[in-house]
Design a protein around this motif. Structure first.
Motif, PDB file in Angstrom:
ATOM      1  N   SER A 161      83.270  65.891  32.853  1.00 20.39           N
ATOM      2  CA  SER A 161      83.444  65.943  31.403  1.00 20.39           C
ATOM      3  C   SER A 161      84.883  66.289  31.026  1.00 20.39           C
ATOM      4  CB  SER A 161      82.481  66.962  30.807  1.00 20.39           C
ATOM      5  OG  SER A 161      82.647  68.194  31.481  1.00 20.39           O
ATOM      6  N   PHE A 162      85.820  65.503  31.571  1.00 26.71           N
ATOM      7  CA  PHE A 162      87.195  65.651  31.154  1.00 26.71           C
ATOM      8  C   PHE A 162      87.267  65.430  29.643  1.00 26.71           C
ATOM      9  CE2 PHE A 162      88.824  64.835  35.514  1.00 26.71           C
ATOM     10  CZ  PHE A 162      89.817  65.809  35.544  1.00 26.71           C
ATOM     11  N   ALA A 163      88.002  66.259  28.967  1.00 21.93           N
ATOM     12  CA  ALA A 163      88.191  66.056  27.535  1.00 21.93           C
ATOM     13  C   ALA A 163      88.849  64.698  27.307  1.00 21.93           C
ATOM     14  CB  ALA A 163      89.066  67.166  26.973  1.00 21.93           C
ATOM     15  N   GLU A 164      89.714  64.297  28.279  1.00 15.73           N
ATOM     16  CA  GLU A 164      90.431  63.039  28.156  1.00 15.73           C
ATOM     17  C   GLU A 164      89.465  61.853  28.063  1.00 15.73           C
ATOM     18  OE1 GLU A 164      91.014  65.318  30.411  1.00 15.73           O
ATOM     19  OE2 GLU A 164      93.124  65.882  30.363  1.00 15.73           O
ATOM     20  N   THR A 165      88.383  61.938  28.875  1.00 12.09           N
ATOM     21  CA  THR A 165      87.431  60.827  28.919  1.00 12.09           C
ATOM     22  C   THR A 165      86.790  60.642  27.559  1.00 12.09           C
ATOM     23  OG1 THR A 165      86.912  61.775  31.067  1.00 12.09           O
ATOM     24  CG2 THR A 165      85.618  59.867  30.392  1.00 12.09           C
ATOM     25  N   GLN A 166      86.471  61.770  26.942  1.00 10.14           N
ATOM     26  CA  GLN A 166      85.726  61.693  25.687  1.00 10.14           C
ATOM     27  C   GLN A 166      86.562  61.248  24.505  1.00 10.14           C
ATOM     28  OE1 GLN A 166      83.831  65.526  25.577  1.00 10.14           O
ATOM     29  NE2 GLN A 166      82.627  65.007  27.387  1.00 10.14           N
ATOM     30  N   HIS A 167      87.781  61.765  24.444  1.00 11.76           N
ATOM     31  CA  HIS A 167      88.596  61.467  23.263  1.00 11.76           C
ATOM     32  C   HIS A 167      89.586  60.327  23.466  1.00 11.76           C
ATOM     33  CE1 HIS A 167      87.492  65.837  22.901  1.00 11.76           C
ATOM     34  NE2 HIS A 167      86.927  65.298  21.847  1.00 11.76           N
ATOM     35  N   ALA A 176      97.368  51.674  30.562  1.00 15.52           N
ATOM     36  CA  ALA A 176      97.420  53.067  31.009  1.00 15.52           C
ATOM     37  C   ALA A 176      96.809  53.230  32.394  1.00 15.52           C
ATOM     38  CB  ALA A 176      96.693  53.959  30.011  1.00 15.52           C
ATOM     39  N   MET A 177      95.823  52.361  32.682  1.00 15.63           N
ATOM     40  CA  MET A 177      95.131  52.481  33.965  1.00 15.63           C
ATOM     41  C   MET A 177      95.995  52.043  35.149  1.00 15.63           C
ATOM     42  SD  MET A 177      91.646  53.188  33.370  1.00 15.63           S
ATOM     43  CE  MET A 177      90.272  52.069  33.529  1.00 15.63           C
ATOM     44  N   VAL A 178      97.193  51.518  34.889  1.00 14.96           N
ATOM     45  CA  VAL A 178      98.136  51.234  35.971  1.00 14.96           C
ATOM     46  C   VAL A 178      98.425  52.533  36.719  1.00 14.96           C
ATOM     47  CG1 VAL A 178     100.539  50.603  36.452  1.00 14.96           C
ATOM     48  CG2 VAL A 178      99.163  49.186  34.909  1.00 14.96           C
ATOM     49  N   SER A 179      98.408  53.632  35.985  1.00 16.01           N
ATOM     50  CA  SER A 179      98.595  54.939  36.622  1.00 16.01           C
ATOM     51  C   SER A 179      97.284  55.404  37.238  1.00 16.01           C
ATOM     52  CB  SER A 179      99.057  55.966  35.589  1.00 16.01           C
ATOM     53  OG  SER A 179      98.691  57.270  36.008  1.00 16.01           O
ATOM     54  N   GLN A 180      97.359  55.693  38.539  1.00 11.03           N
ATOM     55  CA  GLN A 180      96.169  56.135  39.256  1.00 11.03           C
ATOM     56  C   GLN A 180      95.652  57.459  38.676  1.00 11.03           C
ATOM     57  OE1 GLN A 180      94.830  54.023  41.520  1.00 11.03           O
ATOM     58  NE2 GLN A 180      93.080  55.399  41.369  1.00 11.03           N
ATOM     59  N   THR A 181      96.605  58.306  38.283  1.00 15.36           N
ATOM     60  CA  THR A 181      96.214  59.615  37.758  1.00 15.36           C
ATOM     61  C   THR A 181      95.464  59.475  36.431  1.00 15.36           C
ATOM     62  OG1 THR A 181      98.188  60.523  38.793  1.00 15.36           O
ATOM     63  CG2 THR A 181      97.105  61.908  37.145  1.00 15.36           C
ATOM     64  N   ILE A 182      96.003  58.642  35.538  1.00  9.86           N
ATOM     65  CA  ILE A 182      95.339  58.436  34.242  1.00  9.86           C
ATOM     66  C   ILE A 182      94.000  57.744  34.446  1.00  9.86           C
ATOM     67  CG2 ILE A 182      95.511  57.282  31.994  1.00  9.86           C
ATOM     68  CD1 ILE A 182      98.509  57.687  32.092  1.00  9.86           C
ATOM     69  N   ARG A 183      93.972  56.776  35.378  1.00 11.47           N
ATOM     70  CA  ARG A 183      92.721  56.084  35.665  1.00 11.47           C
ATOM     71  C   ARG A 183      91.641  57.091  36.076  1.00 11.47           C
ATOM     72  NH1 ARG A 183      90.894  51.046  37.840  1.00 11.47           N
ATOM     73  NH2 ARG A 183      92.961  50.173  37.579  1.00 11.47           N
ATOM     74  N   ASN A 184      92.031  58.020  36.956  1.00 11.65           N
ATOM     75  CA  ASN A 184      91.065  59.026  37.396  1.00 11.65           C
ATOM     76  C   ASN A 184      90.578  59.882  36.234  1.00 11.65           C
ATOM     77  OD1 ASN A 184      91.264  58.126  39.979  1.00 11.65           O
ATOM     78  ND2 ASN A 184      92.678  59.728  40.673  1.00 11.65           N
ATOM     79  N   MET A 185      91.527  60.238  35.361  1.00 17.62           N
ATOM     80  CA  MET A 185      91.159  61.078  34.217  1.00 17.62           C
ATOM     81  C   MET A 185      90.164  60.369  33.308  1.00 17.62           C
ATOM     82  SD  MET A 185      94.795  62.588  33.029  1.00 17.62           S
ATOM     83  CE  MET A 185      95.578  64.002  33.776  1.00 17.62           C
TER      84      MET A 185
END
Lengths: 587, 104
Positions: free
Chosen positions: B39-45, B24-33
Motif C-alpha cells: 500500500s505505497f501511497a504512491e500507488t494510490q495517488h 515514468a515506468m522507464v525508471s525501475q524504481t518508479i515502476r516498483n513504487m
C-alpha cells in the motif's frame, strides 16, 4: 546520499583469465591481446544489443564524464558505487591516465582491475592506496610497478584479491610488503623470474588464502614448505615452473582442502604423486608433461591401506577427482611398477577394477601424447561418468575402441593422430551423448563417416586431415546440430558442399585445402547465416564470389588466403556488409 | 489523457511534473513504487515526491524518459533516426546520482 541507498553488488572480482579471451579462443587461433579482445567484444555487443536496447541514463552520464574527464578534479564527493562505475568505464575504454586517476583519490573504491593497463607504474600507487580499507581487489598485472610501489599497499589491509602477473620488476623484497595483508584470499604472480623460495616465506602469514597462482615462477623450488600452514587453500597453480620436484610435493600433503592442483610441466614423478594421496577433496589434477608413469594412475586410484589389495579397493585415494590430465607423460601399457615400497605386479584386469573404483567420479581424462595402445584402454572400462576423453597422438587403434563402447556418458572424444581406422568407428556408434568428435587422422575416410550416422547430437566434428570426398558428405546430413565442422583433406568439390549448405546451425566452418572449391561454394553456403568463422583458403575462390558472403552478418573471422582475393576486396565487403568482421586474411 | 494514465513527479522544491505513466515506468524504481502490491501511497495517488532531486534534474530526467521511449520506437520500426540525448556538463554528476537512485 541517494546512490548509497542502493549500493550495487560487487560483480567484478579480479579475474586472471580474461573472459573475452576465452570466448574468442574458439574462433581465432592466433592469440589476441586482452585489450584487443575487449574492444572487439564491445564492438560486437554494441552492434548486437546496443541497437535493440536503449542506453540507460546512468550509462549516458558515464560516457559524458568520460568525454569531459579533464574537467573533473575529484570524484570523492560521489557515492562509492558511482565512482566505481566511472572508474571501470575509464579503464574499459582506456581513457584513464595518471592525471585522471588523481580524481579518484580517496573515493573508497573497492576494485581496481588494472591488469595489463598501459602506462601503470609506481607513481600511480599513491592514489590506488588512498582507497585504503575500502580496497578489496587490485590487479596490477603486466605493469611496471616495482617493489617500492608495493609499499603503498601496506595499509590496504582489507585486500582480498591481488594479481601482479607478468610484473618483471617485483621481487622477494616487494613480497615482504604484502606480508600483513592477511585477508588475502586470492594471490597471483605468474611468470616472475625474480621471486625465490625465500620470498615465499611471506605466504605463511596469509592464512586466509584460498587461491594461489605461481605459474611460471622458475625460482621457487623449495619454497612450498611455507604453504604448510595454509590449510584453507583450495587452488594451487605451479604449472610450468621448471623447478618443481618430488620434494616440493611433500609440503602439499597436508593441504586437505585443495580442490585444484596444477603441476604440469614440472619434474614431479610417481614418487611425488604419492604425497597427494590424502587430498580427499581434490577434483582437478593437472600433471600434463610430468615424468609420471602408469603406476601413478594406479596410485591415484587406490590408497595403499595394506598388503591386501582387495580391501584397498574400497579406499580410493582421490575420491573427489573429476578432472585428470596426464597428457604428455610417460604412460605406457606396462601395468604397475614399484610404488613407494609396495611391490605390485598387477594383472591388467585388476588394474582396471582399481581404476574404476578409485576414479569412478572422473569426468575428464586427458591421456594424449603418451605411448599407450589399445591394451591401455581396458583400464577405462569402468569410468561410467567419463564425459571427455583425450587420446590424441597415442598409438590407440580400432581394437581399443571397444572398451569405450560402454562409456555412454561420453560427450567428447578426441582421436586425432591416433591409428584408429574406419572399421573401428562402428564401436562409437552407440555413444548417443557425443556432441564433439575429433577424427583428424589421414586414414579416416568416407566409410568411417558412414558408421557414425547415428550420432545425431554431434555439434563439433573435426575431420581436418581425414580423406573425405563428395560422396562422404552425404552422411553429414544426419548431423543437423553441427556448430563446427572441419574438412580439409583436399577431396571436396562444390558438389560436396551441397550437402553442407543445409547445416544451418554451423558457426564455424573450415573447408581449407580443398583446392577444387570455386565461387559456387560461397554461393552454396550463403544461407549459413549463423557462421562466425569461415575458412576456405587454398581454393579457387575469386573476388567475384565474395558477393555471396554479404548475408553472413555474424561473420567475425574470414580466411581466404591463397585464393584470388585481395585484402582490399575483403575490406570493401567488411565496410559495406560485414560489420562484425574483425579478423581476415589475406590482410 | 485520463488521470490514471499519468503520474505526478514532485521535485525537492515542490515543482510538479505530470507525465505519462508509461514514460515514468522507464525508471525501475518508479515502476516498483507504482506497481508493487503493497500500500505505497504512491500507488494510490499516482504521485511520487523526490525530496533529494532538484527541479532542474527532475526535468532532465523526464526528458530522458520520453527520449528513451522514442529511441525504442525508432529501433522497433528500424527507422535509424535515433537522436542523441544531450547532457549539460554541469548537470552530469547530479543527474548521475539521480539516475542511480532511479535505476534508470
Amino acid at each position: 546520499m541517494m546512490g548509497g541507498a542502493c549500493s550495487r553488488k560487487r560483480d567484478q572480482q579480479v579475474n586472471e583469465d580474461s573472459g573475452n579471451r576465452g570466448i574468442y579462443g574458439r574462433y581465432c587461433k592466433s592469440g589476441s591481446s586482452k585489450w584487443l579482445g575487449n574492444s572487439i567484444s564491445r564492438l560486437a555487443v554494441d552492434n548486437k544489443q546496443g541497437k535493440t536496447k536503449c542506453p540507460s541514463l546512468m550509462e549516458l552520464c558515464i560516457y559524458k564524464i568520460r568525454e569531459d574527464i579533464d574537467k573533473y578534479s575529484s570524484f570523492s564527493m560521489l557515492p562509492r558505487d558511482i565512482s566505481q562505475q566511472i572508474f571501470n568505464e575509464l579503464v574499459y575504454s582506456q581513457c584513464l591516465t595518471e592525471v585522471s586517476l588523481g580524481a579518484f583519490r580517496d573515493c573508497a573504491l573497492q576494485d581496481l582491475d588494472l591488469g595489463e593497463y598501459p602506462g601503470l607504474e609506481d607513481s600511480w600507487m599513491d592514489v590506488i592506496s588512498s582507497q585504503e580499507l575500502s580496497l578489496l581487489s587490485v590487479d596490477l598485472s603486466g605493469s611496471d610497478v616495482t617493489d617500492s610501489g608495493l609499499i603503498h599497499l601496506k595499509n590496504c589491509t582489507n585486500l582480498q584479491a591481488m594479481n601482479f602477473n607478468y610484473s618483471d620488476q617485483i621481487s622477494d623484497h616487494g613480497l615482504e610488503h604484502i606480508s600483513g595483508l592477511s585477508n588475502l584470499a586470492t594471490l597471483s604472480f605468474r611468470r616472475n623470474n625474480q621471486i625465490t623460495a625465500q620470498g615465499l616465506s611471506v605466504l605463511s602469514g596469509l592464512v586466509n588464502l584460498l587461491k594461489l597462482d605461481l605459474e611460471r615462477c622458475p625460482g621457487i623450488h623449495g619454497g612450498l614448505v611455507h604453504l604448510k600452514g595454509l590449510t584453507k587453500l583450495e587452488s594451487l597453480n605451479i604449472k610450468c615452473c621448471n623447478c618443481i620436484t618430488d620434494a616440493d610435493m611433500k609440503p602439499l600433503s597436508g593441504l586437505t582442502n585443495l580442490k585444484e592442483l596444477q603441476i604440469s610441466s614440472s619434474k614431479v614423478s610417481d614418487y611425488g604423486v604419492t604425497f597427494l594421496k590424502g587430498l580427499h577433496k581434490l577434483s582437478l589434477l593437472n600433471m600434463e608433461g610430468c615424468p609420471v608413469t602408469a603406476a601413478c594412475l594406479d596410485c591415484l586410484a587406490v590408497e595403499m591401506c595394506g598388503v591386501d589389495l582387495i580391501s584397498s579397493l574400497f579406499c580410493p585415494a582421490l575420491p573427489a577427482l573429476l578432472y585428470l590430465n596426464l597428457s604428455r607423460c610417460n604412460l605406457s601399457d606396462d601395468g604397475c611398477e614399484k610404488i613407494s615400497g609396495n611391490t605390485l605386479i598387477a594383472q591388467s584386469n585388476l588394474l582396471s577394477v582399481m581404476c574404476s573404483v578409485g576414479l569412478r567420479k572422473l569426468k575428464v581424462l586427458n591421456l594424449g601424447f603418451n605411448d599407450i595402445t589399445d591394451a591401455y584402454l581396458v583400464h577405462l572400462r569402468g569410468l561410467q561418468r567419463l564425459r571427455c576423453l583425450e587420446l590424441s597422438d597415442t598409438e590407440v587403434g580400432s581394437n581399443g575402441l571397444r572398451h569405450l563402447a560402454g562409456l555412454t556418458s561420453l560427450v567428447s572424444i578426441n582421436l586425432s593422430f591416433t591409428v584408429v581406422t574406419d572399421s573401428g568407428l562402428k564401436k562409437l556408434s552407440g555413444l548417443a551423448s557425443l556432441t564433439s568428435l575429433n577424427l583428424d587422422a589421414r586414414q579416416i575416410t568416407d566409410a568411417g563417416l558412414a558408421s557414425l550416422t547415428s550420432l545425431t547430437g554431434l555439434m563439433h566434428l573435426d575431420l581436418f586431415g581425414a580423406r573425405i570426398t563428395d560422396s562422404g558428405t552425404n552422411y553429414l546430413k544426419n548431423f543437423k546440430n553441427l556448430r563446427s565442422l572441419e574438412i580439409c583433406g583436399g577431396g571436396l568439390t562444390d558438389a560436396g558442399v551441397k550437402n553442407i549448405k543445409d547445416l544451418s546451425s554451423l558457426t564455424v566452418l573450415n573447408l581449407s585445402q580443398n583446392n577444387n572449391l570455386t565461387d559456387k561454394t560461397l554461393e552454396l553456403i550463403s544461407g549459413l547465416t549463423q557462421l562466425v568463422s569461415l575458412n576456405v583458403s587454398n581454393s579457387r575462390i575469386t573476388t567475384a564470389g565474395l558477393q555471396h558472403l554479404r548475408s553472413l552478418k555474424n561473420l567475425k573471422s574470414l580466411n581466404l588466403d591463397s585464393c584470388k582475393v585481395t585484402a582490399y576486396d575483403i575490406e570493401k565487403l567488411q565496410s559495406t556488409d560485414l560489420p562484425n568482421l574483425v579478423s581476415f586474411r589475406p590482410e | 489523457m485520463k488521470k490514471e494514465d499519468t503520474v505526478k513527479l514532485i521535485s525537492a522544491d515542490g515543482f510538479e511534473f505530470v507525465i505519462d505513466k508509461k514514460a515514468a515506468m522507464v525508471s525501475q524504481t518508479i515502476r516498483n513504487m507504482l506497481t508493487s502490491p503493497g500500500s505505497f501511497a504512491e500507488t494510490q495517488h499516482g504521485e511520487v515526491t523526490f525530496p533529494e532531486i532538484s527541479t532542474t534534474i527532475l526535468e532532465k530526467i523526464c526528458q530522458y524518459f520520453y527520449w528513451s521511449l522514442q529511441y525504442a520506437r525508432s529501433i522497433s520500426v528500424g527507422s535509424g533516426k535515433e537522436t542523441e540525448f544531450h547532457i549539460e556538463p554541469e548537470l552530469t554528476l547530479e543527474l548521475m546520482m539521480a539516475a542511480n537512485y532511479l535505476h534508470t
